[in-house]
Design an enzyme around this catalytic site. Structure first.
Site, PDB file in Angstrom:
ATOM      1  N   CYS A 107      -6.395   7.653  -0.199  1.00 49.27           N
ATOM      2  CA  CYS A 107      -5.555   8.284   0.824  1.00 49.27           C
ATOM      3  C   CYS A 107      -5.080   9.673   0.386  1.00 49.27           C
ATOM      4  O   CYS A 107      -5.893  10.570   0.260  1.00 49.27           O
ATOM      5  CB  CYS A 107      -4.403   7.355   1.186  1.00 49.27           C
ATOM      6  SG  CYS A 107      -3.800   7.616   2.872  1.00 49.27           S
ATOM      7  N   HIS A 200      -6.336   2.065   2.869  1.00 47.93           N
ATOM      8  CA  HIS A 200      -5.545   1.377   1.843  1.00 47.93           C
ATOM      9  C   HIS A 200      -6.110  -0.032   1.637  1.00 47.93           C
ATOM     10  O   HIS A 200      -5.424  -1.032   1.891  1.00 47.93           O
ATOM     11  CB  HIS A 200      -4.079   1.312   2.255  1.00 47.93           C
ATOM     12  CG  HIS A 200      -3.334   2.581   2.001  1.00 47.93           C
ATOM     13  ND1 HIS A 200      -3.022   3.010   0.731  1.00 47.93           N
ATOM     14  CD2 HIS A 200      -2.858   3.524   2.851  1.00 47.93           C
ATOM     15  CE1 HIS A 200      -2.367   4.161   0.806  1.00 47.93           C
ATOM     16  NE2 HIS A 200      -2.260   4.501   2.081  1.00 47.93           N
ATOM     17  N   GLU A 202      -6.417  -1.614  -0.931  1.00 48.16           N
ATOM     18  CA  GLU A 202      -5.680  -2.365  -1.944  1.00 48.16           C
ATOM     19  C   GLU A 202      -4.535  -3.164  -1.335  1.00 48.16           C
ATOM     20  O   GLU A 202      -3.974  -4.063  -1.983  1.00 48.16           O
ATOM     21  CB  GLU A 202      -5.145  -1.413  -3.022  1.00 48.16           C
ATOM     22  CG  GLU A 202      -3.841  -0.703  -2.705  1.00 48.16           C
ATOM     23  CD  GLU A 202      -3.992   0.517  -1.799  1.00 48.16           C
ATOM     24  OE1 GLU A 202      -2.985   1.233  -1.598  1.00 48.16           O
ATOM     25  OE2 GLU A 202      -5.104   0.752  -1.280  1.00 48.16           O
TER      26      GLU A 202
END
EC number: 2.3.1.30
Length: 262
Positions: A107, A200, A202
């Site tokens: 990001c 994102h 994760e």
């Protein structure tokens, strides 16, 4: 831990502990070291949760790592020149490049790295890209191996890098986009150790809800749209397979590179 790959992570996210927990879960077989930017805390105290879980960034230690991650940060609407620790980030980027460390940028981290290495400009969006979306693989890449067309992944950002610039740069490839053509992954053809991720992936299943609640609690006077394709009352971990496959692919890339270097 001698047989584990060593991964450094510069954690710039708002929720430091949650972010650390996410990366520990997605990289369970790696030796992780979390860092914070020294310049960010030059004139103010270091929060206890940062001091207890992270180390001050030391550029001289970069060569110790087999791979390095720079996370996102809630500053994508701010010009790079206005970021208090941008020079520290750039020193880190140059050190990673000098040592040919396997690099994964997420990001805002991906935005800063693309801007530094290739001069790609950042554009503020009319509204936040926020939700879980299907994706199209536009150019195959080892990190996307095992993912099918339509794979799901979450996005949460207020800016996008200039796609036209990226497409005109022969050193770069756009590997995947969401169903609205927003960037998911860009890779460097000239330096294959660099990979830029705008999702994102994760995040845990509750992370989009937590991000929405954090924003409205911080600024109740503003209007924030809820994440698309995502239930706030009963979140579904729609990107779990994407997450597992992607991070396994990256760890394999890091391990393979370590074997070559050794």
């Amino acid at each position: 831990m001698a047989n584990k790959v060593k991964i450094g992570i510069l954690n710039l996210m708002h929720d430091k502990l949650d972010t650390q927990s996410h990366f520990i879960k997605v990289l369970p077989n790696a030796d992780l070291t979390f860092f914070y930017p020294r310049m960010h805390y030059q004139n103010r105290p270091i929060p206890p949760e940062v001091n207890m879980t992270s180390e001050p960034l030391d550029i001289n230690r970069v060569s110790e790592f087999d791979g390095f991650i720079i996370t996102g940060a809630p500053i994508d609407q701010i010009d790079f020149s206005k970021i208090t620790y941008i020079e520290e980030i750039r020193y880190l980027l140059q050190a990673l490049d000098n040592h040919k460390i396997q690099q994964l940028y997420f990001c805002w981290g991906a935005m800063a790295a693309l801007n530094y290495f290739y001069g790609i400009k950042k554009k503020i969006l009319a509204e936040k890209i926020f939700g879980v979306f299907p994706h199209l693989i536009t150019e195959p890449h080892p990190l996307l191996s095992g993912l099918s067309q339509g794979f799901m992944a979450p996005h949460a950002r207020y800016a996008e890098m200039d796609k036209k610039q990226i497409m005109q740069d022969e050193r770069l490839a756009i590997n995947a986009v969401d169903d609205n053509s927003h960037l998911f992954m860009v890779s460097a053809k000239d330096n294959p150790e660099r990979n830029f991720i705008f999702s994102h992936i994760e995040y845990g299943k509750d992370s989009l809800r937590d991000e929405y609640n954090r924003e409205i609690n911080a600024h109740p006077e503003r209007h924030y749209k809820k994440p698309i394709n995502y239930s706030m009352s009963n979140p579904s971990f729609q990107w779990q397979d994407t997450q597992k496959i992607f991070f396994n692919n990256w760890l394999k890339k890091v391990k393979d590179n370590k074997l070559v270097l050794n």
